[in-house]
Design a protein around this motif. Structure first.
Motif, PDB file in Angstrom:
ATOM      1  N   PRO A 179      -2.149  -3.999  11.264  1.00  0.00           N
ATOM      2  CA  PRO A 179      -2.023  -2.837  10.384  1.00  0.00           C
ATOM      3  C   PRO A 179      -2.302  -3.208   8.927  1.00  0.00           C
ATOM      4  CG  PRO A 179       0.141  -3.643  10.997  1.00  0.00           C
ATOM      5  CD  PRO A 179      -0.854  -4.413  11.832  1.00  0.00           C
ATOM      6  N   PHE A 180      -2.713  -2.224   8.155  1.00  0.00           N
ATOM      7  CA  PHE A 180      -2.922  -2.428   6.724  1.00  0.00           C
ATOM      8  C   PHE A 180      -1.580  -2.374   6.015  1.00  0.00           C
ATOM      9  CE2 PHE A 180      -7.067  -1.088   8.119  1.00  0.00           C
ATOM     10  CZ  PHE A 180      -7.946  -1.803   7.320  1.00  0.00           C
ATOM     11  N   SER A 181      -1.366  -3.300   5.087  1.00  0.00           N
ATOM     12  CA  SER A 181      -0.093  -3.338   4.369  1.00  0.00           C
ATOM     13  C   SER A 181      -0.257  -3.507   2.859  1.00  0.00           C
ATOM     14  CB  SER A 181       0.786  -4.472   4.909  1.00  0.00           C
ATOM     15  OG  SER A 181       0.134  -5.724   4.759  1.00  0.00           O
ATOM     16  N   THR A 182      -1.408  -3.996   2.397  1.00  0.00           N
ATOM     17  CA  THR A 182      -1.572  -4.231   0.962  1.00  0.00           C
ATOM     18  C   THR A 182      -2.826  -3.541   0.422  1.00  0.00           C
ATOM     19  OG1 THR A 182      -2.915  -6.249   1.159  1.00  0.00           O
ATOM     20  CG2 THR A 182      -0.517  -6.504   1.226  1.00  0.00           C
ATOM     21  N   SER A 183      -2.813  -3.323  -0.893  1.00  0.00           N
ATOM     22  CA  SER A 183      -3.925  -2.662  -1.561  1.00  0.00           C
ATOM     23  C   SER A 183      -5.197  -3.508  -1.511  1.00  0.00           C
ATOM     24  CB  SER A 183      -3.562  -2.358  -3.014  1.00  0.00           C
ATOM     25  OG  SER A 183      -3.073  -3.511  -3.659  1.00  0.00           O
ATOM     26  N   THR A 184      -5.073  -4.815  -1.715  1.00  0.00           N
ATOM     27  CA  THR A 184      -6.259  -5.667  -1.706  1.00  0.00           C
ATOM     28  C   THR A 184      -6.850  -5.806  -0.307  1.00  0.00           C
ATOM     29  OG1 THR A 184      -4.771  -7.580  -1.619  1.00  0.00           O
ATOM     30  CG2 THR A 184      -5.674  -6.991  -3.764  1.00  0.00           C
ATOM     31  N   GLN A 185      -6.003  -5.758   0.701  1.00  0.00           N
ATOM     32  CA  GLN A 185      -6.482  -5.796   2.084  1.00  0.00           C
ATOM     33  C   GLN A 185      -7.399  -4.600   2.355  1.00  0.00           C
ATOM     34  OE1 GLN A 185      -3.279  -5.383   4.879  1.00  0.00           O
ATOM     35  NE2 GLN A 185      -4.528  -5.812   6.689  1.00  0.00           N
ATOM     36  N   LEU A 186      -6.976  -3.417   1.929  1.00  0.00           N
ATOM     37  CA  LEU A 186      -7.788  -2.217   2.129  1.00  0.00           C
ATOM     38  C   LEU A 186      -9.024  -2.234   1.239  1.00  0.00           C
ATOM     39  CD1 LEU A 186      -8.234   0.565   3.370  1.00  0.00           C
ATOM     40  CD2 LEU A 186      -6.781   1.519   1.565  1.00  0.00           C
ATOM     41  N   ALA A 187      -8.852  -2.621  -0.015  1.00  0.00           N
ATOM     42  CA  ALA A 187      -9.989  -2.647  -0.946  1.00  0.00           C
ATOM     43  C   ALA A 187     -11.066  -3.614  -0.469  1.00  0.00           C
ATOM     44  CB  ALA A 187      -9.507  -3.034  -2.343  1.00  0.00           C
ATOM     45  N   GLY A 188     -10.634  -4.743   0.098  1.00  0.00           N
ATOM     46  CA  GLY A 188     -11.596  -5.714   0.605  1.00  0.00           C
ATOM     47  C   GLY A 188     -12.441  -5.151   1.732  1.00  0.00           C
ATOM     48  N   LEU A 189     -11.795  -4.408   2.632  1.00  0.00           N
ATOM     49  CA  LEU A 189     -12.531  -3.796   3.734  1.00  0.00           C
ATOM     50  C   LEU A 189     -13.521  -2.753   3.209  1.00  0.00           C
ATOM     51  CD1 LEU A 189     -12.828  -3.318   6.863  1.00  0.00           C
ATOM     52  CD2 LEU A 189     -11.265  -1.408   6.515  1.00  0.00           C
ATOM     53  N   ILE A 190     -13.069  -1.916   2.275  1.00  0.00           N
ATOM     54  CA  ILE A 190     -13.940  -0.875   1.728  1.00  0.00           C
ATOM     55  C   ILE A 190     -15.168  -1.489   1.058  1.00  0.00           C
ATOM     56  CG2 ILE A 190     -14.072   0.978   0.010  1.00  0.00           C
ATOM     57  CD1 ILE A 190     -11.044   1.412   0.521  1.00  0.00           C
ATOM     58  N   SER A 191     -14.976  -2.596   0.367  1.00  0.00           N
ATOM     59  CA  SER A 191     -16.086  -3.258  -0.320  1.00  0.00           C
ATOM     60  C   SER A 191     -17.164  -3.742   0.652  1.00  0.00           C
ATOM     61  CB  SER A 191     -15.562  -4.448  -1.140  1.00  0.00           C
ATOM     62  OG  SER A 191     -14.687  -4.001  -2.157  1.00  0.00           O
TER      63      SER A 191
ATOM     64  N   LEU B 223       0.862  -1.184   0.000  1.00  0.00           N
ATOM     65  CA  LEU B 223       0.000   0.000   0.000  1.00  0.00           C
ATOM     66  C   LEU B 223       0.902   1.239   0.000  1.00  0.00           C
ATOM     67  CD1 LEU B 223      -3.017   0.591   0.013  1.00  0.00           C
ATOM     68  CD2 LEU B 223      -2.955   0.583   2.502  1.00  0.00           C
ATOM     69  N   ASP B 224       1.394   1.605  -1.196  1.00  0.00           N
ATOM     70  CA  ASP B 224       2.403   2.652  -1.319  1.00  0.00           C
ATOM     71  C   ASP B 224       1.815   3.944  -1.886  1.00  0.00           C
ATOM     72  OD1 ASP B 224       4.647   4.266  -2.153  1.00  0.00           O
ATOM     73  OD2 ASP B 224       5.910   2.497  -1.978  1.00  0.00           O
ATOM     74  N   MET B 225       1.582   3.995  -3.198  1.00  0.00           N
ATOM     75  CA  MET B 225       0.952   5.105  -3.915  1.00  0.00           C
ATOM     76  C   MET B 225       1.828   6.346  -4.063  1.00  0.00           C
ATOM     77  SD  MET B 225      -3.081   5.144  -2.926  1.00  0.00           S
ATOM     78  CE  MET B 225      -4.013   3.650  -2.627  1.00  0.00           C
ATOM     79  N   ARG B 226       3.101   6.270  -3.762  1.00  0.00           N
ATOM     80  CA  ARG B 226       3.975   7.425  -3.975  1.00  0.00           C
ATOM     81  C   ARG B 226       4.360   7.525  -5.445  1.00  0.00           C
ATOM     82  NH1 ARG B 226       8.781   6.117  -0.062  1.00  0.00           N
ATOM     83  NH2 ARG B 226       8.238   4.048  -0.895  1.00  0.00           N
ATOM     84  N   MET B 227       4.185   8.697  -6.038  1.00  0.00           N
ATOM     85  CA  MET B 227       4.648   8.903  -7.406  1.00  0.00           C
ATOM     86  C   MET B 227       6.165   8.950  -7.444  1.00  0.00           C
ATOM     87  SD  MET B 227       1.849  11.582  -8.914  1.00  0.00           S
ATOM     88  CE  MET B 227       0.125  11.097  -9.062  1.00  0.00           C
ATOM     89  N   ASP B 228       6.760   9.494  -6.410  1.00  0.00           N
ATOM     90  CA  ASP B 228       8.209   9.449  -6.252  1.00  0.00           C
ATOM     91  C   ASP B 228       8.501   8.451  -5.142  1.00  0.00           C
ATOM     92  OD1 ASP B 228      10.887   9.741  -5.752  1.00  0.00           O
ATOM     93  OD2 ASP B 228      10.867  11.919  -5.626  1.00  0.00           O
ATOM     94  N   ALA B 229       8.882   7.253  -5.542  1.00  0.00           N
ATOM     95  CA  ALA B 229       9.074   6.170  -4.568  1.00  0.00           C
ATOM     96  C   ALA B 229      10.314   6.342  -3.714  1.00  0.00           C
ATOM     97  CB  ALA B 229       9.133   4.824  -5.300  1.00  0.00           C
ATOM     98  N   THR B 230      11.057   7.431  -3.935  1.00  0.00           N
ATOM     99  CA  THR B 230      12.292   7.638  -3.176  1.00  0.00           C
ATOM    100  C   THR B 230      12.069   8.443  -1.904  1.00  0.00           C
ATOM    101  OG1 THR B 230      12.904   9.717  -4.299  1.00  0.00           O
ATOM    102  CG2 THR B 230      13.579   7.640  -5.343  1.00  0.00           C
TER     103      THR B 230
END
Length: 320
Positions: free
Chosen positions: A182-194, A130-137
């Motif tokens: 804690p939340f760590s992945t995109s699908t983990q969060l998406a599943g909860l939102i659904s 679960l990142d989403m940074r355009m600049d990953a640095t």
């Protein structure tokens, strides 16, 4: 350039963008700033169309810069590719010894490459950090926000940046769930939102997590604040006769772009003045009426063009 790079990115409204910027770029010595270089699809087309054009390509994504550099290698004698955020346009030009430019393109939002790269965490359909940074640095990740922000802060960004009607419910569910792990992945969060946002056949548009993910991406990258600073900096950087085209993909972006362009295209004279002083005259002339949408033909070829809103202006005088 590999075939894969060109397939990763289909430039949105390319023909219309070239049409609008061409009058300012045909002269010898013209400088074009692609403030959102991405994989270089737009820039490649401009460099091919205008053989005397110099490109300044800016992107905060180091992966995109590397791939764009490969794509544009044959134009290396007239390109400058810079790792920066587009709000830094004036600093970038100053470092290059360029006083003013003749065309600016800002293709806002998340790029096709970022959406399609599973490990970036922008998409809710891939198992990814679960990142989403355009600049990953540098900077905080979406996981940092989801796991650390208060329920009130989460609800605010979901409502403000995602225009999500179930913002409070999603925030409450996140805070409750992270007590366990804690939340760590995109699908983990998406599943909860659904589980929180109902999907109503025939009424719901897209995945239930779409707006929350948009809000998190905007918060992670400070997109709206950056855009608010970028618009006046871009207008200042234009030569008289120079043109700017901005492609927005949601109402929050388009509102900022509209306000900046319209303000610069109107007189700044106080209403009580009986006449307009030269320093109050408009700085820009709008080139399109309102915001243009992509054509049905383009959307059929490139579905990501469906939400684009194009605005454009020409600089008609230097600000006092």
């Amino acid at each position: 350039m590999s075939k894969k790079i060109s397939e990763l990115h289909a430039p949105v409204t390319l023909d219309r963008t070239i049409e609008l910027l061409a009058p300012a770029l045909e002269a010898d010595g013209a400088v074009f700033v692609d403030g959102t270089l991405g994989l270089g699809g737009h820039s490649e087309a401009f460099l091919e169309r205008f053989p005397n054009l110099t490109l300044v390509g800016i992107d905060r994504d180091t992966n995109a810069l590397a791939l764009a550099g490969e794509r544009l290698a044959r134009f290396s004698d007239r390109t400058h590719l810079v790792h920066a955020v587009y709000e830094e346009i004036e600093d970038v030009l100053d470092e290059l010894g360029i006083d003013e430019v003749h065309g600016i393109l800002l293709d806002l939002g998340v790029s096709s490459m970022q959406l399609d790269e599973a490990d970036r965490g922008f998409a809710y359909s891939y198992e990814a950090p679960l990142d989403m940074r355009m600049d990953a640095t540098q900077g905080k990740t979406a996981a940092d926000i989801v796991n650390a922000y208060s329920e009130q802060e989460l609800a605010r960004i979901f409502k403000e940046f995602g225009e999500e009607r179930y913002a409070k419910g999603v925030a409450k569910a996140i805070v409750e769930a992270r007590k366990t792990a804690p939340f760590s992945t995109s699908t983990q969060l998406a599943g909860l939102i659904s589980k929180v946002i109902p999907f109503i056949p025939g009424k719901s548009s897209g995945h239930p997590a779409k707006r929350v993910f948009q809000a998190l991406r905007i918060e992670v990258n400070g997109e709206l604040e950056v855009l608010e600073r970028t618009m006046p900096a871009s207008i200042r950087s234009l030569a008289v006769g120079g043109r700017i085209v901005v492609l927005s993909y949601h109402s929050l972006e388009d509102r900022i772009v509209k306000q900046a362009l319209v303000a610069a295209a109107n007189s700044s004279a106080p209403l009580e003045l009986p006449f307009e002083l030269p320093e109050h005259a408009p700085v820009l002339r709008l080139l399109v009426k309102g915001a243009e949408a992509a054509t049905a033909e383009e959307i059929a070829v490139n579905p990501r063009a469906a939400s684009v809103r194009l605005r454009a202006a020409e600089k008609i005088r230097r600000a006092a």
